[in-house]
Design an enzyme around this catalytic site. Sequence first.
Site, PDB file in Angstrom:
ATOM      1  N   ASP A 232       0.603  -0.761   0.257  1.00 32.07           N
ATOM      2  CA  ASP A 232      -0.022  -0.110  -0.176  1.00 32.07           C
ATOM      3  C   ASP A 232       0.475   1.427  -0.058  1.00 32.07           C
ATOM      4  O   ASP A 232       0.980   2.427  -0.348  1.00 32.07           O
ATOM      5  CB  ASP A 232      -1.292   0.292   1.492  1.00 32.07           C
ATOM      6  CG  ASP A 232      -1.933  -1.317   1.577  1.00 32.07           C
ATOM      7  OD1 ASP A 232      -2.137  -1.739   0.455  1.00 32.07           O
ATOM      8  OD2 ASP A 232      -1.935  -0.887   2.597  1.00 32.07           O
TER       9      ASP A 232
HETATM   10  N1  LIG Z   1      11.312  -7.361   3.589  1.00 32.10           N
HETATM   11  C1  LIG Z   1      11.911  -6.239   2.866  1.00 32.10           C
HETATM   12  N2  LIG Z   1      12.664  -6.209   2.969  1.00 32.10           N
HETATM   13  C2  LIG Z   1      12.752  -4.366   2.219  1.00 32.10           C
HETATM   14  N3  LIG Z   1      11.643  -3.644   1.668  1.00 32.10           N
HETATM   15  C3  LIG Z   1      10.908  -4.112   1.595  1.00 32.10           C
HETATM   16  C4  LIG Z   1      10.773  -5.515   2.251  1.00 32.10           C
HETATM   17  N4  LIG Z   1       9.256  -5.994   2.104  1.00 32.10           N
HETATM   18  C5  LIG Z   1       8.324  -5.098   1.583  1.00 32.10           C
HETATM   19  N5  LIG Z   1       9.952  -3.994   1.095  1.00 32.10           N
HETATM   20  C6  LIG Z   1       9.081  -2.852   0.424  1.00 32.10           C
HETATM   21  O1  LIG Z   1       7.881  -2.544   0.049  1.00 32.10           O
HETATM   22  C7  LIG Z   1       7.931  -2.998  -1.356  1.00 32.10           C
HETATM   23  C8  LIG Z   1       6.030  -4.222  -1.101  1.00 32.10           C
HETATM   24  O2  LIG Z   1       6.177  -5.435  -0.261  1.00 32.10           O
HETATM   25  P1  LIG Z   1       5.428  -6.416  -1.001  1.00 32.10           P
HETATM   26  O3  LIG Z   1       6.006  -7.514  -0.382  1.00 32.10           O
HETATM   27  O4  LIG Z   1       5.818  -6.463  -2.497  1.00 32.10           O
HETATM   28  O5  LIG Z   1       4.289  -5.660  -1.020  1.00 32.10           O
HETATM   29  P2  LIG Z   1       2.939  -6.314  -0.715  1.00 32.10           P
HETATM   30  O6  LIG Z   1       2.268  -5.667   0.411  1.00 32.10           O
HETATM   31  O7  LIG Z   1       1.841  -5.875  -1.176  1.00 32.10           O
HETATM   32  O8  LIG Z   1       2.893  -7.914  -0.179  1.00 32.10           O
HETATM   33  C9  LIG Z   1       9.266  -3.746  -1.999  1.00 32.10           C
HETATM   34  O9  LIG Z   1       9.067  -3.232  -3.311  1.00 32.10           O
HETATM   35  C10 LIG Z   1       9.547  -3.189  -1.146  1.00 32.10           C
HETATM   36  O10 LIG Z   1      10.156  -1.693  -1.560  1.00 32.10           O
END
Ligand SMILES: Nc1ncnc2c1ncn2[C@@H]1O[C@H](COP(=O)(O)OP(=O)(O)O)[C@@H](O)[C@H]1O
Length: 336
Positions: free
Chosen positions: A291
């Site tokens: 989000d």
């Molecule tokens: N473990 C992590 N380490 C670093 N950045 C993260 C991590 N998890 C999420 N992010 C950041 O948040 C963004 C969205 O995370 P994501 O997990 O792909 O979305 P969602 O919350 O929809 O599952 C990623 O592109 C990254 O920038």
Amino acid sequence: MGMGNPLLDISNEVTEEMLTKYDVKVDSAILAEEKHMPIYKELAEMPGVQYIAGGATQNSIRVAQWMMGEAGQTAYMGCIGKDAFGEQLKGCAQTDGVLVHYMEDEETPTGTCAVLVASGERSLIANLAAANNFKESHLETDLAKEIISSSEIFYSAGFFLTVSVESLLKVTNHAVDNNKIFCLNFSAPFIIDFFGDQVAAALPFADYVFCNESEAEAYGKKHGLGNDGKDLEAVALKVAAMPKTSGVRARTVVFTQGSSCTIVAREGKVTKYDVTPLGADLLVDTNGAGDAFVGGFLAQLTKGADIAKCVDAGHWAASIIIQRSGCTFPEKCEYA
Ligand SMILES: Nc1ncnc2c1ncn2[C@@H]1O[C@H](COP(=O)(O)OP(=O)(O)O)[C@@H](O)[C@H]1O
Ligand SMILES: [Mg+2]
């Protein structure tokens, strides 16, 4: 302008046993069934419970507003009940500077979302309640009309597709007729798997499509794209090339993948953007990561920034939010 399901998050740290007891997968997002109903009370009675403004679309809009700075640059609509949870949601969005125009349902309580945090990952169980009762008629109110006509970019999380496709299509048609931008998020595998017709109705209008890796894979699998979802770059290219209602602007497809690189597909080309790793000691909970990414991305999009800058702002916003509980941020935005 965002339109979605306003939900108050009831968040707490839980054990793996609790996930098993309620038949919930790690890092999943589902709608509450009868068997899940006792969980809200159980979470609330455990020490450490937090009530935080949530709702995927509202989170993104709040983050975008925070990054844009000047109050009233963003607006949000959705349906709440006439109760304390609804007041809390409204207060939070207004404090952040979002112009909120909720529909209010006198008979139904404000929706809630159980946020189960287990070893840094989050699982979500949404009880939509009043959020499920948003009606197209709300868009006929004077304020709604004013918000719609003065907005340049529209965004809805896919979760709203289970509530009022008619409302969404009203907004997407306005966007097409007025050469404005519409952005859609797939939001969860269950949306792709069980609300496929609704996704298919909204997708042709989308100038930007966002989702994470598990949703991208689910989409590929369901539609037989990109080696059944195993090749996400191919899935992104296919989604970008799907029919588009407005002849203007090529569709941009953005797949985030947690700590792995973000995939962007546009006009037959894929670009990948690395994520700066975050030390495990700094990670608090990933609730709202996607989000927040969208919020940061949209804040730059409103300024006409290029894709690289939009993605950079998305990554930055997400990194702030995952170092805090829920989709919350410090008072001042330090993004440059
Ligand atoms: N473990 C992590 N380490 C670093 N950045 C993260 C991590 N998890 C999420 N992010 C950041 O948040 C963004 C969205 O995370 P994501 O997990 O792909 O979305 P969602 O919350 O929809 O599952 C990623 O592109 C990254 O920038
Ligand atoms: Mg994720």
